[in-house]
Write a protein that holds these residues in place. Structure first.
Motif, mmCIF file in Angstrom:
data_model
loop_
_atom_site.group_PDB
_atom_site.id
_atom_site.type_symbol
_atom_site.label_atom_id
_atom_site.label_comp_id
_atom_site.label_asym_id
_atom_site.label_seq_id
_atom_site.Cartn_x
_atom_site.Cartn_y
_atom_site.Cartn_z
ATOM 1 N N ALA A 11 36.285 39.949 41.781
ATOM 2 C CA ALA A 11 35.328 40.045 40.681
ATOM 3 C C ALA A 11 35.486 41.373 39.947
ATOM 4 N N ALA A 12 35.664 42.461 40.698
ATOM 5 C CA ALA A 12 35.867 43.771 40.076
ATOM 6 C C ALA A 12 37.153 43.808 39.270
ATOM 7 N N VAL A 13 38.214 43.220 39.808
ATOM 8 C CA VAL A 13 39.496 43.182 39.093
ATOM 9 C C VAL A 13 39.366 42.378 37.812
ATOM 10 N N PHE A 14 38.753 41.203 37.891
ATOM 11 C CA PHE A 14 38.597 40.367 36.704
ATOM 12 C C PHE A 14 37.764 41.076 35.640
ATOM 13 N N ALA A 41 51.236 41.398 33.137
ATOM 14 C CA ALA A 41 50.655 41.208 34.468
ATOM 15 C C ALA A 41 50.015 42.505 34.952
ATOM 16 N N THR A 42 48.762 42.407 35.421
ATOM 17 C CA THR A 42 48.065 43.576 35.966
ATOM 18 C C THR A 42 47.848 43.472 37.479
ATOM 19 N N SER A 43 47.900 42.243 38.012
ATOM 20 C CA SER A 43 47.801 42.069 39.457
ATOM 21 C C SER A 43 48.469 40.763 39.862
ATOM 22 N N ALA A 44 48.865 40.701 41.131
ATOM 23 C CA ALA A 44 49.509 39.505 41.680
ATOM 24 C C ALA A 44 48.684 39.014 42.859
ATOM 25 N N GLN A 45 48.583 37.699 42.992
ATOM 26 C CA GLN A 45 47.868 37.091 44.103
ATOM 27 C C GLN A 45 48.821 36.114 44.784
ATOM 28 N N PRO A 46 49.550 36.583 45.798
ATOM 29 C CA PRO A 46 50.459 35.674 46.505
ATOM 30 C C PRO A 46 49.677 34.659 47.327
ATOM 31 N N LEU A 47 50.337 33.555 47.600
ATOM 32 C CA LEU A 47 49.731 32.550 48.464
ATOM 33 C C LEU A 47 49.547 33.195 49.833
ATOM 34 N N GLY A 65 47.574 40.745 51.820
ATOM 35 C CA GLY A 65 48.200 40.073 50.691
ATOM 36 C C GLY A 65 47.259 39.417 49.715
ATOM 37 N N GLY A 66 45.973 39.711 49.750
ATOM 38 C CA GLY A 66 45.032 39.039 48.871
ATOM 39 C C GLY A 66 45.236 39.331 47.399
ATOM 40 N N ASN A 67 45.361 40.591 47.023
ATOM 41 C CA ASN A 67 45.491 40.990 45.625
ATOM 42 C C ASN A 67 46.334 42.254 45.561
ATOM 43 N N SER A 163 50.324 33.675 41.844
ATOM 44 C CA SER A 163 49.542 33.778 40.616
ATOM 45 C C SER A 163 49.484 35.226 40.169
ATOM 46 N N PHE A 164 49.363 35.416 38.868
ATOM 47 C CA PHE A 164 49.244 36.747 38.274
ATOM 48 C C PHE A 164 48.038 36.764 37.351
ATOM 49 N N SER A 165 47.326 37.881 37.341
ATOM 50 C CA SER A 165 46.242 38.109 36.382
ATOM 51 C C SER A 165 46.767 39.095 35.357
ATOM 52 N N GLY A 166 46.276 38.979 34.138
ATOM 53 C CA GLY A 166 46.713 39.908 33.101
ATOM 54 C C GLY A 166 46.091 39.575 31.767
ATOM 55 N N TYR A 167 46.751 40.006 30.705
ATOM 56 C CA TYR A 167 46.229 39.794 29.366
ATOM 57 C C TYR A 167 47.377 39.548 28.396
ATOM 58 N N LEU A 168 47.050 38.924 27.272
ATOM 59 C CA LEU A 168 48.032 38.664 26.229
ATOM 60 C C LEU A 168 48.082 39.833 25.264
#
Length: 179
Positions: A11-14, A41-47, A65-67, A163-168
């Motif tokens: 939640a903090a990352v998002f 990409a600002t963060s990665a979330q591996p399976l 390996g969560g984030n 999965s990756f979180s980030g912005y355009l």
């Protein structure tokens, strides 16, 4: 307790990434419609798996390996009408070993791909990209919000999903700033 900690961390990352998203609704719509944008990409979330968690928890400051924060990195996915270029890290289990050390991450250039855009009710977009000239059979799915925040899911035939979180961002604006 671990689940609560992970939820709060995500939640903090998002929230942090959403606050740093560099586009508004109008700009995001323009980028998606033009099929020319860069996903940063600002963060990665591996399976999650036990082996990956054991390794990452032993690293300095490692939480498992969560984030995985990619702050300050230059990892991205560049999309134009005629090409897709990926330069992303990979964390997870590979089902086949590579003999080339340059194949360690998700790195490819594709000129032959399918591109499908689907707009959701609340204004969000789902973009599916299937490169046909990439050896591992990748499928990329971008879930883009109206503020430019996005999640990229990468599915590969020879590796676990990530999965990756980030912005355009607008590649033309970046080029104009560089001049």
């Amino acid at each position: 307790m671990k689940t609560l900690k992970r939820f709060l961390m995500l939640a903090a990352v998002f929230t942090a990434v959403q606050a740093s998203a560099q586009t508004d609704k109008e700009t995001t719509t323009k980028l998606v419609d033009s099929k020319t944008f860069t996903f940063n990409a600002t963060s990665a979330q591996p399976l999650a798996n036990a082996d990956l968690n054991a390794i990452l928890s032993k690293m300095p400051g490692g939480q498992g390996g969560g984030n995985i924060q990619l702050s300050g990195s230059m990892y991205d996915l560049k999309v134009t009408k005629d090409s897709v270029v990926a330069y992303l890290p990979y964390y997870g289990r590979a089902y086949t070993a590579t003999m080339n050390p340059d194949d360690a991450g998700i790195r490819f250039k594709s000129k032959d791909f399918t591109y499908k855009v689907e707009q959701k009710k609340k204004g969000n977009w789902i973009i599916t990209i299937n490169p046909k000239d990439v050896k591992d059979g990748q499928r990329l799915t971008l879930n883009i919000g109206t503020t430019g925040y996005a999640m990229l899911n990468v599915i590969n035939n020879n590796r676990q999903s990530i999965s990756f979180s980030g912005y355009l961002s607008d590649p033309a604006a970046v080029t104009a700033k560089a001049k």
